[in-house]
Design a protein around this motif. Structure first.
Motif, short mmCIF file in Angstrom:
data_model
loop_
_atom_site.label_atom_id
_atom_site.label_comp_id
_atom_site.label_asym_id
_atom_site.label_seq_id
_atom_site.Cartn_x
_atom_site.Cartn_y
_atom_site.Cartn_z
N ASP A 101 19.08 14.89 -33.84
CA ASP A 101 19.40 13.83 -34.91
C ASP A 101 18.08 13.08 -35.32
OD1 ASP A 101 21.33 12.15 -36.24
OD2 ASP A 101 20.84 10.59 -35.10
N ASP A 149 20.46 17.74 -37.80
CA ASP A 149 20.99 16.70 -38.84
C ASP A 149 21.03 17.38 -40.16
OD1 ASP A 149 21.95 14.68 -40.40
OD2 ASP A 149 20.59 13.21 -39.49
N ASP A 185 24.86 12.23 -31.39
CA ASP A 185 25.03 13.08 -32.35
C ASP A 185 24.26 14.43 -32.26
OD1 ASP A 185 26.67 11.15 -33.94
OD2 ASP A 185 24.79 10.65 -34.80
#
Length: 424
Positions: A252, A322, A401
């Motif tokens: 992330d 990401d 994440d």
């Protein structure tokens, strides 16, 4: 050509056989749990409707994307075990704007965001079929209804339950008595033709919110802690087992926010392990790093990881980043670290992680301090729930994440390798 009703009858439950006969309203919606038979019943009804539809007006099939329509609609319609010789009369090339069903051209649209609504304008429809209606923007659905203007026009659709405040439930399903709408609710247990072991496995895989929605077919709200099944005593470990595959690093990317990278491997005991973590928080460190510096740091971290047995350094099969961090992905590739964007299906990724934790198939090394700090406080957004949307609060979620990218994106690789029984 007639439908093989004996074959269909062996597939459908009594409630769905009845629904095929009863679905004479303008709006007809099958709702309930996964694998309850609603899709097959609704598609049988669609075939019967197309066979008798007036020549005026178009037939529209829609879903979140054309890919999902192909997977959930055309793949079922072309199954000869379900629809016999009729399956040969269904033709569709994945991604195409049109297909053929029983010799009639049908339009195929994806409705993945509010911008999709203009696609329907100008159409005159006699029939429409909606796949997974809760994933469709309300404006698109409203426009479809407005285009169903041929006398006797009908809509058929399916959905799994969602939040109780979802527009489909509030504005349509709860108003079935005052609208020209019929709906049928079914659960997994209403389908007697499923393999009992498969049913047991499915009930184990879904937990919490998703068990209530996808197994019992209840419209319930997401609230409280997202990972309420997380147990530090069970899920946090001091020593890693032997790792048979280093599946992925999830990343992330953050400049002003924290940057997090986590390493996930598949253990010899049949579990997934979040084995190591690297983070940089520019606010705490009071120093921002460039994409080049982050690339250097991640590669140095991977090459210096100490492993069980005295080995050093890891080359994961996937580096999953990401999707919004395009510049960083380019930098990694330039520096010799091939990578892919991680799947950013937030709720689906959360569901995957929740299932693993609930089944004790995911454990976390105690050195992953950022992830372990984030998990207990990660919560559903109450304000989003009031709008009928499932969203976690967007705060303190960087390692979560990164873990989600690593685990959910590689799901097709590890899912069938997890042992059904608990490891010792």
């Amino acid at each position: 050509m007639a439908v093989d009703l004996d074959a269909v009858g062996r597939t459908l439950s009594p409630i769905h056989l009845r629904s095929v006969v009863e679905s004479t309203a303008r709006l007809n919606i099958w709702q309930g749990s996964v694998r309850s038979g609603k899709t097959v019943a609704s598609l049988l009804r669609l075939l019967l409707a197309i066979a008798t539809a007036p020549s005026s007006g178009r037939v529209l099939l829609f879903g979140k994307t054309r890919e999902s329509v192909n997977r959930n609609v055309f793949a079922v319609l072309t199954d000869p075990l379900l629809f016999g010789p009729l399956a040969r009369l269904v033709k569709y090339n994945p991604g195409a704007a049109t297909g053929m069903i029983l010799g009639r051209e049908v339009d195929v649209l994806g409705a993945n965001d509010a911008k999709a609504e203009p696609k329907v304008r100008g159409m005159t429809l006699c029939l429409a079929y909606g796949d997974e209606l809760t994933t469709i923007p309300e404006a698109f659905f409203t426009q479809v209804l407005a285009r169903l203007s041929v006398p006797g026009a009908q809509l058929f659709g399916t959905t799994n339950p969602d939040a109780p405040s979802h527009w489909l439930r509030k504005k349509y399903l709860l108003r079935a008595g005052e609208l020209n709408l019929r709906t049928w609710h079914s659960t997994l247990d209403d389908n007697p033709h499923l393999d009992p072991q498969y049913v047991r496995d499915l009930k184990t895989e879904y937990v919490g919110l998703w068990y209530k929605r996808f197994i019992t077919g209840a419209w319930v709200q997401a609230e409280g802690a997202v990972f309420d099944m997380f147990d530090e005593d069970k899920h946090v470990i001091a020593d890693l087992p032997a790792i048979t595959r280093w599946l992925a690093v999830g990343i992330d990317y953050g400049t002003t926010n924290a940057f997090a990278a986590v390493l996930v491997g598949f253990g010899v005991d049949g579990r997934l392990y979040v084995a190591r973590e690297w983070r940089h928080d520019s606010k705490t460190a009071r120093r921002q790093m460039s994409p080049y510096e982050y690339s250097q740091a991640v590669r140095s971290w991977l090459s210096g990881i100490d492993l069980p047995g005295g080995d050093r350094g890891v080359s994961p099969e996937y580096v999953l980043v990401d999707p919004a961090a395009a510049d960083f992905r380019v930098q990694l590739a330039k520096d010799g670290l091939p990578n892919k964007p991680g799947k950013n299906e937030v709720v689906e990724g959360i569901r995957t992680m929740s299932s693993l934790l609930a089944r004790d198939r995911l454990r976390i090394h105690r050195s992953c301090s950022g992830l372990l700090a984030e998990l207990p406080g990660y919560s559903w957004d109450d304000k989003a729930a009031e709008r009928g949307r499932d969203e976690p609060v967007k705060a303190d979620d960087h390692s979560i994440d990164a873990t989600r990218y690593a685990i959910h994106t590689t799901r097709a690789i590890w899912w069938h390798h997890l042992r059904a029984d608990n490891a010792a």
